[in-house]
Each structure stands twice: as C-alpha cells, then as structure tokens.
Design a protein around this motif. Structure first.
Motif, PDB file in Angstrom:
ATOM      1  N   LYS A   1       1.067  -9.062  -0.045  1.00 44.84           N
ATOM      2  CA  LYS A   1       1.176  -7.921  -0.419  1.00 44.84           C
ATOM      3  C   LYS A   1       1.595  -6.851   0.583  1.00 44.84           C
ATOM      4  O   LYS A   1       1.284  -6.956   1.653  1.00 44.84           O
ATOM      5  N   LEU A   2       2.303  -5.904  -0.111  1.00 45.76           N
ATOM      6  CA  LEU A   2       2.891  -4.813   0.938  1.00 45.76           C
ATOM      7  C   LEU A   2       1.873  -3.886   1.394  1.00 45.76           C
ATOM      8  O   LEU A   2       0.923  -3.658   0.467  1.00 45.76           O
ATOM      9  N   HIS A   3       1.521  -3.324   2.434  1.00 45.69           N
ATOM     10  CA  HIS A   3       0.507  -2.478   2.662  1.00 45.69           C
ATOM     11  C   HIS A   3       0.848  -1.065   2.776  1.00 45.69           C
ATOM     12  O   HIS A   3       1.698  -0.639   3.699  1.00 45.69           O
ATOM     13  N   PHE A   4       0.777  -0.361   1.779  1.00 47.10           N
ATOM     14  CA  PHE A   4       0.702   1.214   1.616  1.00 47.10           C
ATOM     15  C   PHE A   4      -0.425   1.832   1.627  1.00 47.10           C
ATOM     16  O   PHE A   4      -1.317   1.267   1.302  1.00 47.10           O
TER      17      PHE A   4
ATOM     18  N   ASN B   1       1.513   3.756  -9.232  1.00 49.90           N
ATOM     19  CA  ASN B   1       2.214   2.342  -9.296  1.00 49.90           C
ATOM     20  C   ASN B   1       3.320   2.329  -8.284  1.00 49.90           C
ATOM     21  O   ASN B   1       3.706   3.291  -8.104  1.00 49.90           O
ATOM     22  N   VAL B   2       3.593   0.969  -8.017  1.00 46.09           N
ATOM     23  CA  VAL B   2       4.670   0.844  -7.074  1.00 46.09           C
ATOM     24  C   VAL B   2       5.560  -0.404  -7.798  1.00 46.09           C
ATOM     25  O   VAL B   2       4.933  -1.376  -8.332  1.00 46.09           O
ATOM     26  N   HIS B   3       6.837  -0.182  -7.657  1.00 44.69           N
ATOM     27  CA  HIS B   3       7.752  -1.329  -7.714  1.00 44.69           C
ATOM     28  C   HIS B   3       8.769  -1.623  -6.676  1.00 44.69           C
ATOM     29  O   HIS B   3       9.425  -0.551  -6.524  1.00 44.69           O
ATOM     30  N   CYS B   4       8.626  -2.568  -6.259  1.00 47.14           N
ATOM     31  CA  CYS B   4       9.591  -2.951  -5.080  1.00 47.14           C
ATOM     32  C   CYS B   4      10.896  -3.823  -5.377  1.00 47.14           C
ATOM     33  O   CYS B   4      10.569  -5.054  -5.935  1.00 47.14           O
ATOM     34  N   GLN B   5      12.061  -3.348  -5.493  1.00 48.58           N
ATOM     35  CA  GLN B   5      13.301  -3.836  -5.988  1.00 48.58           C
ATOM     36  C   GLN B   5      13.619  -5.221  -5.030  1.00 48.58           C
ATOM     37  O   GLN B   5      13.977  -6.324  -5.248  1.00 48.58           O
ATOM     38  N   ASN B   6      13.208  -4.827  -3.716  1.00 51.71           N
ATOM     39  CA  ASN B   6      13.442  -5.786  -2.496  1.00 51.71           C
ATOM     40  C   ASN B   6      12.663  -5.083  -1.260  1.00 51.71           C
ATOM     41  O   ASN B   6      12.051  -3.982  -1.525  1.00 51.71           O
ATOM     42  N   SER B   7      12.806  -5.618  -0.035  1.00 51.13           N
ATOM     43  CA  SER B   7      12.290  -5.218   0.889  1.00 51.13           C
ATOM     44  C   SER B   7      12.801  -3.961   1.585  1.00 51.13           C
ATOM     45  O   SER B   7      12.346  -3.379   2.343  1.00 51.13           O
ATOM     46  N   THR B   8      13.911  -3.241   1.117  1.00 48.06           N
ATOM     47  CA  THR B   8      14.461  -2.278   1.414  1.00 48.06           C
ATOM     48  C   THR B   8      14.274  -0.999   0.522  1.00 48.06           C
ATOM     49  O   THR B   8      14.888   0.296   0.810  1.00 48.06           O
TER      50      THR B   8
ATOM     51  N   PHE C   1       1.482   9.637   3.926  1.00 46.00           N
ATOM     52  CA  PHE C   1       2.021   8.173   3.111  1.00 46.00           C
ATOM     53  C   PHE C   1       2.132   7.231   4.653  1.00 46.00           C
ATOM     54  O   PHE C   1       3.145   7.626   5.126  1.00 46.00           O
ATOM     55  N   SER C   2       1.597   6.081   4.539  1.00 46.48           N
ATOM     56  CA  SER C   2       1.811   5.110   5.615  1.00 46.48           C
ATOM     57  C   SER C   2       1.966   3.793   5.126  1.00 46.48           C
ATOM     58  O   SER C   2       1.511   3.503   4.024  1.00 46.48           O
ATOM     59  N   PHE C   3       2.976   2.977   5.704  1.00 45.66           N
ATOM     60  CA  PHE C   3       3.184   1.740   5.315  1.00 45.66           C
ATOM     61  C   PHE C   3       3.508   0.944   6.650  1.00 45.66           C
ATOM     62  O   PHE C   3       4.158   1.386   7.595  1.00 45.66           O
TER      63      PHE C   3
END
Length: 167
Positions: A50-53, A62-69, A84-86
């Motif tokens: 899980k990405l940590h935002f 809502n979040v949509h990640c197309q890739n790691s960048t 906003f931190s990640f």
C-alpha cells in the motif's frame, strides 16, 4: 552475516531464534516467501504493498497510481493549508501539478508544477508538500519529474530502432 554461527539465533531478532522468526513471517498473510535459489537467505515479497500517503488535516480523496512515478488524487472535501506527505525518501524531483496532467507539457510549460518552496523534507527525510487550499473535485498529480526525460529517451531509442530496422 550468514555464516555467523555464534550469533545465528540473535541475528534476525533479539528475542527470537531465527527459525521462529521465519515461521512468524510465514504466518503473515500479506507476505509470500520467494524461492531465489538460496538456502541460507530467505526472501519474502509483499504482493500488494500500500502506498503511504498522509494529509493533515485529514481529507477525503481517491487515488489512482499509474506507476511508481505518477499518482493522481481527486479530493472529496475542502480544506485550507493541507500538508501532504508520502513515504518516499525526499527527492527534489517529486512535483505536484493541479488540474489535467501531461508529462510532455511538464517539460515545456513554465510554472507547470507547484513552486518548490512548498516542497520540503521532513525530519524523517520523506517528502512533504503544502497545499494552500483544496476544494471538492480538485485533482492533483504527484509526479517524479526526471521520469519525463526517461520517456524522451525511450521515444528516441524506439525511433532509432525502427529506422535502423526498416530503412
């Protein structure tokens, strides 16, 4: 060290023998042991990380990640002065853009990203951005800007390959 027989039982955990520690890891449903061809080294994979935002104050999104960048956020609430931190190690190449995003435009348009003064490193060396205001429906894109140059390199390489194969 793998051959440290004297400290083998305490190398992976102060309080648990190595095999007990491995057994506990195997019980974790989100970890899967991988066979990488070694007997001494055991590797586990988290198949669904899980990405940590984190947003302060807490806002709905809502979040949509197309890739790691590249990750796009759409907000379902309104707030002012949002941090906003990640949890990626700090790098000045991480940028935020509000609105419709195009990596191509990020190369050419001046002031395409939020000013760098709003991007800082936390004491734990992760990225933190200040968003002056967000409203319901606002879309922001988190992008690792050096990726745009990688994309150009891929296009140039593919074009060169195509020309060399067919001409």
């Amino acid at each position: 060290p793998l051959d440290d027989k004297q400290n083998e039982d305490s190398f992976f955990s102060k309080d648990l023998p190595r095999q007990k520690f491995i057994d506990l890891l195997k019980e974790l449903k989100y970890l899967k042991p991988l066979n990488i061809g070694t007997k001494e080294l055991i590797v586990f994979e988290n198949e669904n990380p899980k990405l940590h935002f984190s947003f302060q104050p807490n806002v709905q999104y809502n979040v949509h990640c197309q890739n790691s960048t590249l990750c796009q956020f759409t907000f379902n609430s309104t707030a002012k002065s949002v941090k906003f931190s990640f949890s990626e190690s700090y790098h000045s190449g991480w940028k935020l853009h509000t609105g419709e995003f195009s990596w191509w435009n990020s190369l050419w348009k001046k002031n395409y990203f939020q000013p760098d003064k709003y991007h800082t490193s936390t004491p734990s060396n992760i990225n933190e951005f200040l968003l002056p205001e967000i409203t319901e429906g606002t879309q922001i894109t988190l992008y690792f800007s050096p990726q745009a140059y990688m994309n150009i390199g891929t296009i140039v390489s593919a074009t060169t390959l195509f020309i060399s194969l067919f001409f």
